[in-house]
Design an enzyme around this catalytic site. Structure first.
Site: not given
Ligand code: VGL
Ligand code: ZN
Length: 246
Positions: A50, A88, A90, A94, A123, A148, A193
């Protein structure tokens, strides 16, 4: 370079250095070299989690110093034959977004059918600039991007299983099909993550090493310390970028 032991186990091993001192033992991933650094082998993959605009300074869920790991990750990636990226990804509205729940603010938690869900600022919405990989990442040989969190009603911190802990992303199958046995992890965020991916890697039977200085955490409410405790308890190894021969 082609190396064979008596039984032909080492066909295609990454380098002669990786083989030194093995004495016919089972093939170790990331064998130790004379310099005590780990040299990634053909059975190791670097999993870059990510590294996206939303998680780096200026982004909507910016992780402190999240951009500082990028040069390190670029350098590390050069040492790996196999690199896999995650994104990430979404839907608008979401379920993990605080804005989707009346009266809820980012960083509060709610209960959902699959368990506790921390709520986040919007995000990494599919197709937006915030969801793009950071422009300074230089990993042209990356062979797979796993997206994901693309189901509106379920989050997925982990690169392996969605938040219900059982819906697979396909990464386990990919690693198995490719004969990959161990993952090194770097990226964002250490305590979400990266941690969930590392623990799920163990759950799926892979070795998992988190490269601590090539990650940064969100650290909400002690989440970073808890993540390390959980990871170490699950058999995840904590290493530094200097431990990797890159
Ligand atoms: C993440 C919070 C929400 C991450 C992703 O990449 O750690 N954290 N979505
Ligand atoms: Zn996320």
């Amino acid at each position: 370079m082609m190396i064979l032991d008596r039984r032909g186990f080492l066909r295609g091993a990454a380098s002669s250095v990786a083989v030194a001192g093995m004495a016919g033992a089972a093939l170790p991933a990331a064998a130790q070299t004379g310099s005590k650094k780990m040299k990634p082998t053909a059975q190791d993959a670097l999993l870059v989690i990510d590294v996206q605009n939303c998680f780096t300074p200026g982004g909507s869920l910016a992780v402190k110093e999240g951009d500082q790991i990028i040069p390190l990750i670029n350098r590390l990636a050069g040492a790996f034959e196999h690199v896999i990226l995650t994104q990430d990804w979404h839907t608008p509205g979401h379920v993990s977004f605080a804005s989707s729940h009346a009266g809820k603010k980012p960083f509060e938690a709610i209960q959902l059918p699959y368990g506790t869900q921390v709520l986040w600022p919007d995000h990494c919405v599919q197709g937006t600039a915030g969801a793009e990989l950071h422009k300074d990442l230089r990993i042209p040989h990356a062979e797979l991007i796993i997206r994901k969190g693309y189901r509106k009603q379920m989050d997925s911190y982990s690169a392996f299983y969605e938040a219900d802990g059982k819906t697979p992303t396909g990464l386990t199958g990919y690693l198995r099909d490719r004969g990959l046995k161990q993952v090194f992890l770097a990226g964002l965020a250490t305590d979400f993550c990266v941690a969930w991916s590392a623990m799920d890697a163990r759950k799926a039977g892979f070795g998992a090493l988190v490269i601590e200085d090539a990650c940064r955490g969100i650290d909400a409410d002690g989440s970073l310390a808890k993540a390390w405790k959980d990871m170490l308890g699950a058999g995840v190894k904590r290493i530094q970028s200097a431990d990797v021969e890159a």
